[in-house]
Design a protein around this motif. Structure first.
Motif, PDB file in Angstrom:
ATOM      1  N   ALA A  65       0.850  -1.195   0.000  1.00  0.00           N
ATOM      2  CA  ALA A  65       0.000   0.000   0.000  1.00  0.00           C
ATOM      3  C   ALA A  65       0.878   1.234   0.000  1.00  0.00           C
ATOM      4  O   ALA A  65       1.894   1.295   0.675  1.00  0.00           O
ATOM      5  CB  ALA A  65      -0.908   0.017   1.233  1.00  0.00           C
ATOM      6  N   ARG A  66       0.484   2.233  -0.783  1.00  0.00           N
ATOM      7  CA  ARG A  66       1.219   3.486  -0.825  1.00  0.00           C
ATOM      8  C   ARG A  66       0.962   4.239   0.483  1.00  0.00           C
ATOM      9  O   ARG A  66      -0.112   4.154   1.059  1.00  0.00           O
ATOM     10  CB  ARG A  66       0.744   4.304  -2.027  1.00  0.00           C
ATOM     11  CG  ARG A  66       1.586   5.544  -2.299  1.00  0.00           C
ATOM     12  CD  ARG A  66       1.112   6.211  -3.551  1.00  0.00           C
ATOM     13  NE  ARG A  66       1.237   5.346  -4.688  1.00  0.00           N
ATOM     14  CZ  ARG A  66       2.381   5.143  -5.342  1.00  0.00           C
ATOM     15  NH1 ARG A  66       3.465   5.769  -4.950  1.00  0.00           N
ATOM     16  NH2 ARG A  66       2.441   4.349  -6.376  1.00  0.00           N
ATOM     17  N   PRO A  67       1.978   4.953   0.994  1.00  0.00           N
ATOM     18  CA  PRO A  67       1.765   5.715   2.243  1.00  0.00           C
ATOM     19  C   PRO A  67       0.572   6.655   2.126  1.00  0.00           C
ATOM     20  O   PRO A  67       0.231   7.139   1.046  1.00  0.00           O
ATOM     21  CB  PRO A  67       3.077   6.484   2.395  1.00  0.00           C
ATOM     22  CG  PRO A  67       4.085   5.672   1.632  1.00  0.00           C
ATOM     23  CD  PRO A  67       3.334   5.053   0.494  1.00  0.00           C
ATOM     24  N   ALA A  68      -0.059   6.887   3.238  1.00  0.00           N
ATOM     25  CA  ALA A  68      -1.294   7.687   3.255  1.00  0.00           C
ATOM     26  C   ALA A  68      -0.972   9.167   3.136  1.00  0.00           C
ATOM     27  O   ALA A  68      -1.135   9.947   4.079  1.00  0.00           O
ATOM     28  CB  ALA A  68      -2.078   7.404   4.536  1.00  0.00           C
ATOM     29  N   ASP A  69      -0.456   9.591   1.968  1.00  0.00           N
ATOM     30  CA  ASP A  69      -0.215  11.003   1.713  1.00  0.00           C
ATOM     31  C   ASP A  69      -1.480  11.622   1.140  1.00  0.00           C
ATOM     32  O   ASP A  69      -2.333  10.943   0.572  1.00  0.00           O
ATOM     33  CB  ASP A  69       0.932  11.175   0.715  1.00  0.00           C
ATOM     34  CG  ASP A  69       2.256  10.710   1.287  1.00  0.00           C
ATOM     35  OD1 ASP A  69       2.380  10.700   2.529  1.00  0.00           O
ATOM     36  OD2 ASP A  69       3.145  10.350   0.504  1.00  0.00           O
ATOM     37  N   PRO A  70      -1.635  12.934   1.272  1.00  0.00           N
ATOM     38  CA  PRO A  70      -2.763  13.602   0.605  1.00  0.00           C
ATOM     39  C   PRO A  70      -2.726  13.334  -0.894  1.00  0.00           C
ATOM     40  O   PRO A  70      -1.651  13.229  -1.486  1.00  0.00           O
ATOM     41  CB  PRO A  70      -2.527  15.084   0.929  1.00  0.00           C
ATOM     42  CG  PRO A  70      -1.701  15.073   2.177  1.00  0.00           C
ATOM     43  CD  PRO A  70      -0.839  13.854   2.082  1.00  0.00           C
ATOM     44  N   ALA A 246      -3.155   1.476  -9.287  1.00  0.00           N
ATOM     45  CA  ALA A 246      -1.779   1.982  -9.199  1.00  0.00           C
ATOM     46  C   ALA A 246      -1.010   1.105  -8.216  1.00  0.00           C
ATOM     47  O   ALA A 246      -0.974   1.386  -7.019  1.00  0.00           O
ATOM     48  CB  ALA A 246      -1.777   3.433  -8.754  1.00  0.00           C
ATOM     49  N   GLU A 247      -0.408   0.037  -8.717  1.00  0.00           N
ATOM     50  CA  GLU A 247       0.381  -0.883  -7.892  1.00  0.00           C
ATOM     51  C   GLU A 247       1.767  -0.986  -8.508  1.00  0.00           C
ATOM     52  O   GLU A 247       2.038  -1.861  -9.332  1.00  0.00           O
ATOM     53  CB  GLU A 247      -0.289  -2.256  -7.827  1.00  0.00           C
ATOM     54  CG  GLU A 247      -1.659  -2.244  -7.159  1.00  0.00           C
ATOM     55  CD  GLU A 247      -2.307  -3.617  -7.153  1.00  0.00           C
ATOM     56  OE1 GLU A 247      -1.723  -4.546  -7.733  1.00  0.00           O
ATOM     57  OE2 GLU A 247      -3.402  -3.747  -6.576  1.00  0.00           O
ATOM     58  N   ASP A 248       2.653  -0.063  -8.139  1.00  0.00           N
ATOM     59  CA  ASP A 248       3.990  -0.068  -8.701  1.00  0.00           C
ATOM     60  C   ASP A 248       5.011  -0.656  -7.737  1.00  0.00           C
ATOM     61  O   ASP A 248       6.211  -0.495  -7.935  1.00  0.00           O
ATOM     62  CB  ASP A 248       4.427   1.349  -9.103  1.00  0.00           C
ATOM     63  CG  ASP A 248       4.184   2.368  -8.001  1.00  0.00           C
ATOM     64  OD1 ASP A 248       4.598   2.095  -6.869  1.00  0.00           O
ATOM     65  OD2 ASP A 248       3.573   3.409  -8.271  1.00  0.00           O
ATOM     66  N   GLY A 249       4.563  -1.355  -6.689  1.00  0.00           N
ATOM     67  CA  GLY A 249       5.477  -2.127  -5.859  1.00  0.00           C
ATOM     68  C   GLY A 249       6.008  -3.321  -6.634  1.00  0.00           C
ATOM     69  O   GLY A 249       5.566  -3.632  -7.737  1.00  0.00           O
ATOM     70  N   CYS A 250       6.944  -4.007  -6.037  1.00  0.00           N
ATOM     71  CA  CYS A 250       7.585  -5.132  -6.734  1.00  0.00           C
ATOM     72  C   CYS A 250       6.573  -6.194  -7.136  1.00  0.00           C
ATOM     73  O   CYS A 250       6.619  -6.730  -8.239  1.00  0.00           O
ATOM     74  CB  CYS A 250       8.664  -5.736  -5.832  1.00  0.00           C
ATOM     75  SG  CYS A 250       9.609  -7.051  -6.611  1.00  0.00           S
ATOM     76  N   ALA A 255       3.844  -8.955 -11.468  1.00  0.00           N
ATOM     77  CA  ALA A 255       2.589  -9.556 -11.928  1.00  0.00           C
ATOM     78  C   ALA A 255       2.201  -9.015 -13.299  1.00  0.00           C
ATOM     79  O   ALA A 255       1.732  -9.764 -14.170  1.00  0.00           O
ATOM     80  CB  ALA A 255       1.475  -9.298 -10.917  1.00  0.00           C
ATOM     81  N   ALA A 256       2.387  -7.705 -13.525  1.00  0.00           N
ATOM     82  CA  ALA A 256       2.064  -7.118 -14.822  1.00  0.00           C
ATOM     83  C   ALA A 256       2.939  -7.707 -15.920  1.00  0.00           C
ATOM     84  O   ALA A 256       2.456  -8.022 -17.022  1.00  0.00           O
ATOM     85  CB  ALA A 256       2.225  -5.600 -14.768  1.00  0.00           C
ATOM     86  N   LEU A 257       4.245  -7.874 -15.654  1.00  0.00           N
ATOM     87  CA  LEU A 257       5.130  -8.459 -16.662  1.00  0.00           C
ATOM     88  C   LEU A 257       4.796  -9.917 -16.910  1.00  0.00           C
ATOM     89  O   LEU A 257       4.852 -10.403 -18.046  1.00  0.00           O
ATOM     90  CB  LEU A 257       6.585  -8.322 -16.204  1.00  0.00           C
ATOM     91  CG  LEU A 257       7.139  -6.894 -16.124  1.00  0.00           C
ATOM     92  CD1 LEU A 257       8.562  -6.918 -15.573  1.00  0.00           C
ATOM     93  CD2 LEU A 257       7.117  -6.224 -17.487  1.00  0.00           C
ATOM     94  N   ARG A 258       4.441 -10.635 -15.854  1.00  0.00           N
ATOM     95  CA  ARG A 258       4.130 -12.056 -16.000  1.00  0.00           C
ATOM     96  C   ARG A 258       2.825 -12.256 -16.768  1.00  0.00           C
ATOM     97  O   ARG A 258       2.716 -13.166 -17.598  1.00  0.00           O
ATOM     98  CB  ARG A 258       4.049 -12.702 -14.624  1.00  0.00           C
ATOM     99  CG  ARG A 258       3.788 -14.207 -14.664  1.00  0.00           C
ATOM    100  CD  ARG A 258       3.928 -14.816 -13.282  1.00  0.00           C
ATOM    101  NE  ARG A 258       3.043 -14.189 -12.303  1.00  0.00           N
ATOM    102  CZ  ARG A 258       3.448 -13.396 -11.334  1.00  0.00           C
ATOM    103  NH1 ARG A 258       4.730 -13.106 -11.192  1.00  0.00           N
ATOM    104  NH2 ARG A 258       2.586 -12.875 -10.477  1.00  0.00           N
ATOM    105  N   GLU A 259       1.825 -11.403 -16.509  1.00  0.00           N
ATOM    106  CA  GLU A 259       0.522 -11.558 -17.153  1.00  0.00           C
ATOM    107  C   GLU A 259       0.435 -10.822 -18.487  1.00  0.00           C
ATOM    108  O   GLU A 259      -0.515 -11.035 -19.244  1.00  0.00           O
ATOM    109  CB  GLU A 259      -0.569 -11.049 -16.208  1.00  0.00           C
ATOM    110  CG  GLU A 259      -0.643 -11.831 -14.896  1.00  0.00           C
ATOM    111  CD  GLU A 259      -1.554 -11.167 -13.876  1.00  0.00           C
ATOM    112  OE1 GLU A 259      -2.155 -10.118 -14.243  1.00  0.00           O
ATOM    113  OE2 GLU A 259      -1.658 -11.676 -12.753  1.00  0.00           O
ATOM    114  N   GLY A 262      -0.691  -4.415 -17.919  1.00  0.00           N
ATOM    115  CA  GLY A 262      -0.427  -3.550 -16.790  1.00  0.00           C
ATOM    116  C   GLY A 262      -0.677  -2.095 -17.109  1.00  0.00           C
ATOM    117  O   GLY A 262      -1.084  -1.734 -18.218  1.00  0.00           O
ATOM    118  N   THR A 263      -0.438  -1.252 -16.130  1.00  0.00           N
ATOM    119  CA  THR A 263      -0.670   0.186 -16.256  1.00  0.00           C
ATOM    120  C   THR A 263       0.622   0.877 -16.697  1.00  0.00           C
ATOM    121  O   THR A 263       1.701   0.277 -16.701  1.00  0.00           O
ATOM    122  CB  THR A 263      -1.143   0.760 -14.918  1.00  0.00           C
ATOM    123  OG1 THR A 263      -0.132   0.513 -13.928  1.00  0.00           O
ATOM    124  CG2 THR A 263      -2.435   0.097 -14.480  1.00  0.00           C
ATOM    125  N   SER A 264       0.479   2.176 -17.024  1.00  0.00           N
ATOM    126  CA  SER A 264       1.653   2.916 -17.488  1.00  0.00           C
ATOM    127  C   SER A 264       2.705   3.025 -16.394  1.00  0.00           C
ATOM    128  O   SER A 264       3.909   2.941 -16.681  1.00  0.00           O
ATOM    129  CB  SER A 264       1.232   4.310 -17.959  1.00  0.00           C
ATOM    130  OG  SER A 264       0.711   5.083 -16.883  1.00  0.00           O
TER     131      SER A 264
END
Length: 508
Positions: A65-70, A246-250, A255-259, A262-264
């Motif tokens: 999860a991305r940090p809870a920034d505004p 928006a899941e740009d963690g490892c 998963a995007a490369l394997r499947e 994915g997103t930009s």
């Protein structure tokens, strides 16, 4: 074999060796049971090598999860919302002079720190901009009030007063949420960046999917050619999902490369991390890439479908060069050299640029330890098997000696006689007597033994004692040894004689 597979193989070998040692040391293994034990050990080792074991990733990667920034401070997380309404207006800009390249890209924030669990991080260092200066004026009207606002590259001044800007992270923040602001930007043509700045290879996500991308790049080529080839490789890995999460963690990137879907920001992240593995300084920018040119009157509309993330590479001359490894997505004019601050080296970057802690941890000590355990287990198992086999042979000899001691002299002579017939290659029927064998054989020890058997077993008045049994044993040993070197009795032509009751032993 990769590191993970090598670790599985070593672990399977250790488990198999330990299992074998436990089974062999815990109980004496007979010949039939030894085959079963060997089969079980082989199955365990083969399963460890060829059957992939389920892997449980660290908690940080499972719940990325991305940090809870505004929201306005993290535009990467807002890309799916903008792309879900591709025709919705975001802003309208009007250039008071020639736009040059200023209208092609509108960044919001550049990220240079990466963590495998939470993705990209940015730490803007905002400073106030002057309200007046030379350049091309751009009037911007936003569809919704914002504080972190999009802008062209090369901002020099801004209005209203108090607008703060960080050229390193391309962050422009107004004093309060507003829908209108004006900028003065440098639209003069800028020289393209030189060679990519080399840095120590590093990564925050060294999965097999990223290494597969690098395997399709010619590593002997110059770094600039490798990056150009990497851009084509990533762009051809699958299809884009503009409105995806928006899941740009490892975990999300692999998963995007394997499947192949994915997103930009996932494809941009894959390129940026692979570029770091090649030894280049990279970052990811979130913003807008309008798919239309600036009109003749200087107007430009930016829509929700223009929201995108793209990677940049630091090059000589203090510029960041934009790359577009996005399936089905291009920017007007192709790859651009965007003016920016002097690129920093890898050592001067934040610690997050070097990837997660322990990503480069050596596995050789573990491999050597596992190999040593496996070798010791195999040696211990072999010693146990040899000990048990020797004990079995000793037990068999003792049992045979006990059975022989239980026989009386007449039974011993009969056993020795039957054994000598086999050793001499004599085939006799039930009606054949020892006298017949003595008359037909050419072996003197067998003839003498036949006479002894005829006298002690078939003559009622004869008594067979220990002396006769010992003599029969010596004659049986002579029959087993065969004719001596000086024997001229005719037995040298074979162990059996030429009589009608004798023949050579069959080969089997």
């Amino acid at each position: 074999m990769g590191t993970g597979r090598a670790g599985d193989a070593l672990l399977a070998g250790v488990v198999a060796g330990t299992l074998a040692g436990m089974l062999l040391a815990g109980r004496r293994v007979r010949r039939g049971r030894g085959i079963v034990v060997a089969a079980v050990v082989a199955c365990v080792a083969a399963a460890g090598v060829f059957v992939p074991l389920p892997r449980l990733g660290p908690h940080q990667q499972v719940v990325a999860a991305r940090p809870a920034d505004p929201p306005e401070t993290d535009p990467l997380s807002r890309l799916p919302r903008w792309n879900s309404s591709p025709a919705a207006p975001v802003l309208h800009a009007r250039f008071a002079g020639p736009p040059g390249q200023a209208g092609r890209l509108w960044p919001l924030l550049a990220y240079d720190g990466y963590r495998a669990d939470s993705g990209w991080q940015a730490s803007p260092a905002l400073t106030a901009l002057p309200a007046a200066g030379g350049g091309t004026r751009v009037e911007v009207v936003l569809a919704h009030p914002e504080r972190l606002v999009p802008h062209p590259f090369g901002v020099r001044t801004a209005h209203p007063a108090g607008t703060r800007y960080d050229p390193r992270s391309e962050a422009l923040r107004t004093s309060g949420a507003r829908t209108a602001y004006s900028l003065v930007v440098d639209t003069a043509p800028r020289a393209p960046g030189g060679r990519p700045l080399a840095a120590e290879p590093s990564t925050g996500c060294a999965g097999p999917e990223l290494r597969s991308l690098l395997g399709r790049v010619h590593r002997n080529a110059p770094l600039a050619d490798q990056l150009a080839e990497l851009q084509q490789v990533v762009a051809g890995t699958g299809s884009a999902d503009p409105a995806g999460p928006a899941e740009d963690g490892c975990a999300g990137v692999t998963a995007a490369l394997r499947e192949g879907h994915g997103t930009s920001d996932q494809y941009a992240t894959a390129f940026a991390l692979a570029a770091r593995m090649l030894g280049a300084s990279s970052r990811v920018v979130a913003g807008f890439a309008p798919q239309r040119e600036v009109s003749v009157d200087g107007g430009l509309d930016v829509l929700g479908g223009d929201a995108v993330a793209w990677p940049q590479i630091a090059c000589e001359g203090g510029v960041w060069v934009d790359y577009w490894p996005l399936p089905g997505r291009t920017v007007s004019g192709g790859v651009l050299a965007s003016p920016g601050p002097a690129a920093t080296t890898e050592a001067a970057r934040p610690p997050a640029h070097r990837g997660t802690a322990g990503s480069g941890r050596a596995v050789w000590p573990l491999a050597l330890a596992a190999g040593a355990v496996l070798l010791l287990s195999a040696v211990a198992s072999g010693l146990v098997v040899l000990r048990d086999r020797r004990a079995d042979r000793i037990a068999e000899r003792r049992a045979a000696a006990a059975r022989w001691a239980a026989l009386d002299p007449r039974q011993r002579i009969l056993v020795l006689w039957q054994r000598s017939l086999r050793d001499g290659g004599v085939a006799a029927s039930r009606s054949t007597t020892a006298r017949d064998v003595a008359a037909a054989t050419d072996l003197p020890p067998l003839r003498e033994l036949a006479l002894l058997v005829d006298r002690t077993l078939y003559v009622p008045a004869a008594e067979a004692g220990t002396e006769e049994a010992e003599r029969a044993a010596r004659l049986a040993a002579a029959v087993r040894a065969g004719p001596g070197p000086g024997d001229e009795s005719g037995a040298g032509r074979g162990r059996a004689g030429r009589g009608p009751l004798s023949r050579r032993r069959p080969p089997c």
